[in-house]
Scaffold this active site. Structure first.
Site, short mmCIF file in Angstrom:
data_model
loop_
_atom_site.label_atom_id
_atom_site.label_comp_id
_atom_site.label_asym_id
_atom_site.label_seq_id
_atom_site.Cartn_x
_atom_site.Cartn_y
_atom_site.Cartn_z
N ASP A 132 0.83 -1.20 0.00
CA ASP A 132 0.00 0.00 0.00
C ASP A 132 0.87 1.26 0.00
O ASP A 132 0.62 2.20 -0.76
CB ASP A 132 -0.92 0.01 1.22
CG ASP A 132 -1.86 -1.19 1.24
OD1 ASP A 132 -2.06 -1.79 0.17
OD2 ASP A 132 -2.36 -1.52 2.32
N TYR A 173 4.53 -14.45 -0.56
CA TYR A 173 3.90 -14.50 0.75
C TYR A 173 4.48 -15.68 1.55
O TYR A 173 5.01 -16.64 0.97
CB TYR A 173 2.38 -14.62 0.60
CG TYR A 173 1.77 -13.36 0.04
CD1 TYR A 173 1.79 -12.18 0.79
CD2 TYR A 173 1.18 -13.33 -1.23
CE1 TYR A 173 1.25 -11.01 0.29
CE2 TYR A 173 0.64 -12.15 -1.73
CZ TYR A 173 0.67 -11.00 -0.97
OH TYR A 173 0.15 -9.83 -1.47
N GLN A 211 12.85 1.32 -3.40
CA GLN A 211 11.98 1.08 -4.56
C GLN A 211 12.75 1.15 -5.89
O GLN A 211 12.61 0.27 -6.74
CB GLN A 211 10.87 2.12 -4.56
CG GLN A 211 9.55 1.62 -5.07
CD GLN A 211 8.43 2.55 -4.68
OE1 GLN A 211 8.53 3.78 -4.80
NE2 GLN A 211 7.32 2.00 -4.24
N ARG A 243 4.36 -10.35 -5.97
CA ARG A 243 3.11 -10.58 -5.23
C ARG A 243 2.34 -9.27 -5.13
O ARG A 243 2.90 -8.18 -5.36
CB ARG A 243 3.42 -11.10 -3.84
CG ARG A 243 3.98 -10.04 -2.91
CD ARG A 243 4.31 -10.58 -1.53
NE ARG A 243 4.39 -9.49 -0.56
CZ ARG A 243 4.83 -9.61 0.68
NH1 ARG A 243 5.24 -10.79 1.12
NH2 ARG A 243 4.85 -8.58 1.50
N GLY A 244 1.07 -9.39 -4.74
CA GLY A 244 0.26 -8.22 -4.44
C GLY A 244 0.06 -7.32 -5.65
O GLY A 244 -0.36 -7.80 -6.71
N GLU A 245 0.37 -6.02 -5.48
CA GLU A 245 0.08 -5.06 -6.55
C GLU A 245 1.32 -4.31 -7.02
O GLU A 245 1.60 -4.26 -8.22
CB GLU A 245 -0.98 -4.07 -6.08
CG GLU A 245 -1.36 -3.02 -7.12
CD GLU A 245 -2.59 -2.22 -6.75
OE1 GLU A 245 -3.44 -2.77 -6.02
OE2 GLU A 245 -2.71 -1.06 -7.18
N ASP A 246 2.06 -3.72 -6.12
CA ASP A 246 3.14 -2.84 -6.55
C ASP A 246 4.22 -3.59 -7.32
O ASP A 246 4.60 -3.20 -8.43
CB ASP A 246 3.75 -2.15 -5.32
CG ASP A 246 4.76 -1.09 -5.73
OD1 ASP A 246 4.44 -0.27 -6.60
OD2 ASP A 246 5.88 -1.09 -5.18
N SER A 247 4.74 -4.68 -6.76
CA SER A 247 5.79 -5.43 -7.47
C SER A 247 5.24 -6.09 -8.73
O SER A 247 5.98 -6.29 -9.71
CB SER A 247 6.41 -6.48 -6.55
OG SER A 247 5.44 -7.42 -6.12
#
Length: 409
Positions: free
Chosen positions: A25, A197, A259, A275-279
């Protein structure tokens, strides 16, 4: 030539972020704040309940021109005047009462944007841009959905986000990796980054990597997949320790990268687990194959998200080869045969990509899926390249936000 921003310089944005999922986030909000400041000359204040995460992502106390990082504002903030032109509530966070009162005021109330999580699911197209009037005070919340189609808010993509088509190889890449994270690849070695994760099926993947024909260097940031690489290696793996060697696999821990450094790492690797969104989105712009793991949800909703993404990837990768064949009516028989073989190979690669991503998210044997994926490495690169290229014609998320706000100032 860079396109001019649709907004006047100095447009004031407040971004609100309450961290739910570790760095993801904060990472998205920090990137958005930087891009609005750099490419739209905006004045951005990022309110976040864990500002220390932004420090780590920025590689130290942020000094980005045009961006102020402030703690979560329970009480009116000293820099609250003048009022913002837009308030972005990221990922469902509710503004504190004093900002909420500002959003309900009239007539010069700020525009209120609810920035949702990224999804490839088809329903996103119909929900992007909808508004909701709050019955209690008349405040109007506008829903902004990032996505993979022109009917959505688009993806975070800065003007310099896309990696060059040519990348360092051999000794040049080894030296770049050594400078970046202290780990140099060996000649002929495949380099893989792992960001996953904690419950990922490493017990299946690591033996498959070790048993493979091709040597692999696996780079695992500290704190990721705690204990699993060490258990497989049978040794401790501190970031300064030499890599552990098992069969064809070398495993090394690396220190946390800010980053920009992480983005550089993705570009230097042959394959990235993200994973997730940013990466996930950064892996797209690195122009390298990747294995995505959606954020796991108790009701299994992450499987639907993964399937929706894979359907879009298949349509772009395989559909593009079909279009290419159809665009060559004068091709010779041999050329047509090559095109047909290419199309079939990319189709097989997409099959293997789908199996590996599903297994990595708990639906299948990740070890067996890896073995299938290894056999289609070259066409898999083509499939991912076609998928990324299919997205480049869309406006990016920050530009879409600016265009949306222009009509409301």
């Amino acid at each position: 030539m860079q396109a001019a921003s649709p907004l006047p310089a100095g447009t004031r944005w407040w971004i609100l972020c309450r961290v739910v999922d570790n760095f993801g986030d904060a990472g998205v909000c920090w990137r958005l704040a930087r891009q609005l400041a750099r490419e739209h000359e905006a004045a951005v204040t990022l309110f976040i309940d864990r500002p220390e995460l932004v420090d780590r992502l920025a590689g130290g106390t942020p000094t980005e021109a045009g961006v102020v990082v402030a703690p979560w504002p329970l009480a009116p903030w000293q820099g609250a005047a003048p009022a913002p032109d837009a308030v972005v509530s990221a990922f469902g966070c509710e503004p504190p009462d004093w900002i909420r009162a500002m959003l309900a005021g009239a007539p010069a109330r700020p525009a209120w944007i609810h920035l949702e999580y990224l999804s490839a699911e088809p329903w996103v197209d119909g929900c992007h841009g909808l508004a909701s009037v709050k019955p209690a005070d008349g405040a109007v919340e506008h829903f902004f959905y990032p996505g993979f189609t022109a009917a959505t808010g688009g993806l975070l993509r800065e003007r310099d986000a896309l990696a060059p088509a040519d990348r360092p190889a051999g000794a040049e890449r080894a030296a770049a990796l050594a400078r970046l994270c202290g780990r140099a690849s060996l000649p002929g070695e495949r380099v893989v980054s792992l960001f996953c994760y904690p419950d990922s099926p490493l017990e299946d993947l690591l033996p498959a990597l070790a048993a493979g024909d091709r040597p692999t260097l696996l780079l695992v940031p500290e704190g990721i997949a705690p204990d699993a690489p060490e258990a497989f290696a049978g040794a401790g793996l501190a970031p300064d320790d030499p890599p552990a060697h098992r069969g064809s696999l070398r495993i090394a821990r690396i220190r946390f990268l800010p980053q920009d450094g992480y983005d550089a790492l993705l570009r230097l690797c042959d394959l990235n687990f993200v994973r997730g969104e940013d990466s996930w989105i950064r892996a797209h712009w690195a122009r390298r194959p990747f294995v995505w793991q959606p954020y796991r949800q108790p009701d299994g909703a992450h499987h639907a998200k993964l399937d929706a993404f894979l359907a879009r990837l298949r349509a772009a990768a395989v559909g593009a080869t079909g279009a290419a064949a159809g665009d060559e009516p004068a091709a010779t028989g041999e050329a047509k045969a090559v095109t047909s073989e290419t199309k079939a190979a990319i189709g097989d690669a997409v099959d293997a990509i789908e199996s590996l991503m599903r297994a990595w998210s708990g639906r299948g044997d990740a070890g067996a899926a890896w073995q299938d994926f290894e056999r289609v490495a070259a066409p898999a690169e083509s499939a991912f390249r076609r998928w990324t290229d299919s997205l480049l014609g869309q406006a990016d998320l920050a530009t879409n936000l600016a265009e949306w706000l222009r009509g409301r100032l």
